[in-house]
Scaffold this motif. Structure first.
Motif, PDB file in Angstrom:
ATOM      1  N   TYR A  37      -2.027  -0.211 -39.923  1.00 59.37           N
ATOM      2  CA  TYR A  37      -0.732   0.422 -39.649  1.00 59.37           C
ATOM      3  C   TYR A  37      -0.468   1.585 -40.606  1.00 59.37           C
ATOM      4  O   TYR A  37       0.000   2.657 -40.185  1.00 59.37           O
ATOM      5  N   VAL A  38      -0.760   1.387 -41.899  1.00 61.68           N
ATOM      6  CA  VAL A  38      -0.544   2.458 -42.878  1.00 61.68           C
ATOM      7  C   VAL A  38      -1.451   3.644 -42.574  1.00 61.68           C
ATOM      8  O   VAL A  38      -1.023   4.814 -42.609  1.00 61.68           O
ATOM      9  N   ALA A  39      -2.715   3.359 -42.248  1.00 62.33           N
ATOM     10  CA  ALA A  39      -3.648   4.448 -41.952  1.00 62.33           C
ATOM     11  C   ALA A  39      -3.215   5.239 -40.728  1.00 62.33           C
ATOM     12  O   ALA A  39      -3.226   6.489 -40.720  1.00 62.33           O
ATOM     13  N   VAL A  40      -2.805   4.525 -39.661  1.00 62.65           N
ATOM     14  CA  VAL A  40      -2.374   5.221 -38.450  1.00 62.65           C
ATOM     15  C   VAL A  40      -1.076   5.981 -38.697  1.00 62.65           C
ATOM     16  O   VAL A  40      -0.888   7.113 -38.209  1.00 62.65           O
ATOM     17  N   SER A  41      -0.165   5.401 -39.473  1.00 64.54           N
ATOM     18  CA  SER A  41       1.117   6.055 -39.747  1.00 64.54           C
ATOM     19  C   SER A  41       0.922   7.355 -40.531  1.00 64.54           C
ATOM     20  O   SER A  41       1.555   8.379 -40.229  1.00 64.54           O
ATOM     21  N   VAL A  42       0.050   7.313 -41.532  1.00 64.62           N
ATOM     22  CA  VAL A  42      -0.206   8.519 -42.318  1.00 64.62           C
ATOM     23  C   VAL A  42      -0.829   9.601 -41.444  1.00 64.62           C
ATOM     24  O   VAL A  42      -0.456  10.790 -41.515  1.00 64.62           O
ATOM     25  N   ALA A  43      -1.777   9.210 -40.610  1.00 66.90           N
ATOM     26  CA  ALA A  43      -2.426  10.181 -39.732  1.00 66.90           C
ATOM     27  C   ALA A  43      -1.429  10.789 -38.754  1.00 66.90           C
ATOM     28  O   ALA A  43      -1.426  12.013 -38.519  1.00 66.90           O
ATOM     29  N   LEU A  44      -0.553   9.951 -38.166  1.00 65.92           N
ATOM     30  CA  LEU A  44       0.432  10.473 -37.229  1.00 65.92           C
ATOM     31  C   LEU A  44       1.495  11.307 -37.937  1.00 65.92           C
ATOM     32  O   LEU A  44       2.016  12.277 -37.374  1.00 65.92           O
ATOM     33  N   LEU A  45       1.832  10.931 -39.169  1.00 65.49           N
ATOM     34  CA  LEU A  45       2.815  11.706 -39.918  1.00 65.49           C
ATOM     35  C   LEU A  45       2.314  13.120 -40.184  1.00 65.49           C
ATOM     36  O   LEU A  45       3.073  14.096 -40.090  1.00 65.49           O
ATOM     37  N   MET A  46       1.051  13.231 -40.496  1.00 61.03           N
ATOM     38  CA  MET A  46       0.476  14.546 -40.717  1.00 61.03           C
ATOM     39  C   MET A  46       0.356  15.321 -39.402  1.00 61.03           C
ATOM     40  O   MET A  46       0.535  16.549 -39.374  1.00 61.03           O
ATOM     41  N   ALA A  55      11.657  13.037 -32.655  1.00 58.35           N
ATOM     42  CA  ALA A  55      10.290  12.812 -32.176  1.00 58.35           C
ATOM     43  C   ALA A  55       9.491  11.983 -33.172  1.00 58.35           C
ATOM     44  O   ALA A  55       8.730  11.077 -32.789  1.00 58.35           O
ATOM     45  N   ARG A  56       9.654  12.277 -34.453  1.00 54.69           N
ATOM     46  CA  ARG A  56       8.930  11.497 -35.463  1.00 54.69           C
ATOM     47  C   ARG A  56       9.405  10.045 -35.481  1.00 54.69           C
ATOM     48  O   ARG A  56       8.603   9.122 -35.674  1.00 54.69           O
ATOM     49  N   THR A  57      10.686   9.825 -35.262  1.00 59.50           N
ATOM     50  CA  THR A  57      11.203   8.449 -35.199  1.00 59.50           C
ATOM     51  C   THR A  57      10.630   7.700 -34.007  1.00 59.50           C
ATOM     52  O   THR A  57      10.247   6.525 -34.113  1.00 59.50           O
ATOM     53  N   ALA A  58      10.555   8.388 -32.880  1.00 59.13           N
ATOM     54  CA  ALA A  58       9.978   7.755 -31.689  1.00 59.13           C
ATOM     55  C   ALA A  58       8.514   7.419 -31.901  1.00 59.13           C
ATOM     56  O   ALA A  58       8.030   6.338 -31.499  1.00 59.13           O
ATOM     57  N   VAL A  59       7.778   8.301 -32.560  1.00 59.96           N
ATOM     58  CA  VAL A  59       6.362   8.027 -32.841  1.00 59.96           C
ATOM     59  C   VAL A  59       6.219   6.852 -33.796  1.00 59.96           C
ATOM     60  O   VAL A  59       5.329   6.007 -33.650  1.00 59.96           O
ATOM     61  N   SER A  60       7.113   6.769 -34.778  1.00 57.89           N
ATOM     62  CA  SER A  60       7.063   5.664 -35.735  1.00 57.89           C
ATOM     63  C   SER A  60       7.310   4.322 -35.047  1.00 57.89           C
ATOM     64  O   SER A  60       6.626   3.323 -35.315  1.00 57.89           O
ATOM     65  N   ILE A  61       8.292   4.276 -34.147  1.00 58.37           N
ATOM     66  CA  ILE A  61       8.581   3.031 -33.416  1.00 58.37           C
ATOM     67  C   ILE A  61       7.405   2.646 -32.525  1.00 58.37           C
ATOM     68  O   ILE A  61       7.002   1.478 -32.449  1.00 58.37           O
ATOM     69  N   ALA A  62       6.836   3.647 -31.860  1.00 57.89           N
ATOM     70  CA  ALA A  62       5.684   3.362 -30.995  1.00 57.89           C
ATOM     71  C   ALA A  62       4.495   2.861 -31.807  1.00 57.89           C
ATOM     72  O   ALA A  62       3.773   1.947 -31.380  1.00 57.89           O
ATOM     73  N   THR A  63       4.298   3.434 -32.978  1.00 59.74           N
ATOM     74  CA  THR A  63       3.197   2.980 -33.836  1.00 59.74           C
ATOM     75  C   THR A  63       3.419   1.542 -34.284  1.00 59.74           C
ATOM     76  O   THR A  63       2.489   0.719 -34.292  1.00 59.74           O
TER      77      THR A  63
END
Length: 306
Positions: A37-46, A55-63
Motif C-alpha cells: 500500500y505504501v509503495a503504490v501510494s507513493v507511486a500514485l502520489l508522484m 482527484a488526489r483524494t479520490a485516488v487515495s480512496i481507490a488505492t
C-alpha cells in the motif's frame, strides 16, 4: 489434499487454528499489504502531483480499497483460503463443511476484516476469537468459514482400517495410474480419522472422495458399496500392487512354474521349503519327506514298494 486438504482444498480434519498462530498469520499478511500500500501510494502520489486536491483524494480512496481491501480478498479467493501469512503458519480458511471457500466467503471476511482488524487494531477480532468455541472472528461467523490447521504431525494419522472381507480383491482390475498422490494422501488421512469426524461431515467427505477417486479411475462406485468401504478397498488394492512391484510378481499369488510356491516375505512368513531331499534307505524301507503344512514340524510318510 498437506494434512487433510486435497488438491481442491477439502479439509479432512476440521482442527481450528489457535489465536496465537492466527494472529501471527494476520501480522504477516498486514505487513505485506501495508508495504504494498505504501509503495503504490507513493507511486500514485508522484504520478498525480499535477491533479487537484479532489482527484488526489479520490485516488487515495481507490488505492485504499483496492490494495488494503481488494488485495486480501483476491488472494484468499485465488489461493482457496491460503494467504501468504497463513501459508507460513500452516493455516487455511475453509467452509464450515470443510470445503474450499469461494469469492463470496472471501468478500465477507475481507469486508468485516476492515472493521475488525484495520480500524480497531485487531481488538474486535481477538475478542471474538476468544469468545468463539472454534476461535472464529465475526468475519468467519457471517461468512460461514473456519480457519484450520493445515499441517498436522504425521503421528496424528490413525490406523487405516482394512475393507470388509467381501470387498477384498474386487477392484483388482481398476486403472489407478491416473490417481494423483494428493488424492491418495487425502483418502488415507480420511480413513485414519473418519471415527473422529462428525458423522454428517464424515459421510459428505467420503462421498466426495469416492466420487473423485471414481472419476480418476474411470469406473463408478459399485451400487450398494458404502463410500468409506470403497475407499478402503481401493487403498488396499494399491498397497497390494505396490507390494508386488517391490517383492516380485509372485507376491501373494499362486505357484509359478519352475519356482515352487510363492511365499510372502517378513517375520511372520514362516519357514520356507528347502530343495528336494533324496530318499533315505533302499527298497521297502525308503522314506521320503512328503511336505508339511506352513508353520508345523516335519512330517514323513512311507512310500509303498513298487
Amino acid at each position: 489434499m498437506s494434512e487433510l486438504v486435497t488438491g481442491e482444498a477439502v479439509a479432512l480434519e476440521l482442527q481450528p487454528a489457535r489465536l496465537p498462530s492466527r494472529a501471527l498469520a494476520v501480522l504477516l499478511d498486514l505487513t505485506v499489504v501495508l508495504v504494498a500500500y505504501v509503495a503504490v501510494s507513493v507511486a500514485l502520489l508522484m504520478a498525480t502531483a499535477s491533479l487537484d486536491e479532489a482527484a488526489r483524494t479520490a485516488v487515495s480512496i481507490a488505492t485504499f480499497l483496492l490494495v488494503l481491501v481488494g488485495g486480501p480478498i483476491a488472494v484468499e479467493t485465488l489461493s482457496h483460503g491460503r494467504s501468504l501469512g497463513k501459508a507460513a503458519c500452516g493455516l487455511r480458511v475453509v467452509r464450515d463443511d470443510g470445503g474450499p471457500i469461494r469469492f463470496r466467503h472471501a468478500l465477507v471476511r475481507g469486508a468485516l476484516g476492515v472493521v475488525e482488524i484495520l480500524l480497531t487494531a485487531g481488538v474486535v477480532a481477538c475478542v471474538a476469537s476468544l469468545v468463539s468455541a472454534r476461535g472464529r472472528r465475526l468475519g468467519d461467523v457471517f461468512a460461514g468459514t473456519l480457519v484450520v490447521r493445515e499441517r498436522v504431525p504425521a503421528a496424528r494419522v490413525g490406523f487405516v482400517p482394512p475393507p470388509p472381507p467381501w470387498l477384498a480383491g474386487r477392484f483388482s482390475g481398476l486403472d489407478l495410474s491416473a490417481v494423483p498422490e494428493g488424492l491418495w494422501l487425502a483418502v488415507r488421512q480420511y480413513l485414519g480419522r473418519m471415527n473422529q469426524l462428525d458423522p454428517q461431515v464424515g459421510r459428505a467427505m467420503a462421498e466426495r472422495l469416492a466420487g473423485d477417486l471414481a472419476e480418476r479411475t474411470g469406473a463408478a462406485v459399485p451400487t450398494g458399496v458404502p463410500p468409506a468401504a470403497y475407499l478402503a478397498a481401493v487403498v488396499q488394492e494399491r498397497q497390494v500392487r505396490e507390494a508386488r512391484r517391490t517383492f516380485g510378481d509372485g507376491f501373494g499369488g499362486g505357484p509359478v512354474a519352475g519356482q515352487g510356491v510363492a511365499r510372502p516375505v517378513g517375520p511372520s512368513a514362516g519357514p520356507v521349503p528347502g530343495p528336494p531331499v533324496e530318499p533315505r534307505g533302499v527298497g521297502a524301507d525308503a522314506v521320503v519327506p512328503v511336505g508339511r503344512p506352513s508353520g508345523e514340524g516335519p512330517a514323513t510318510g512311507f512310500v509303498p514298494p513298487a
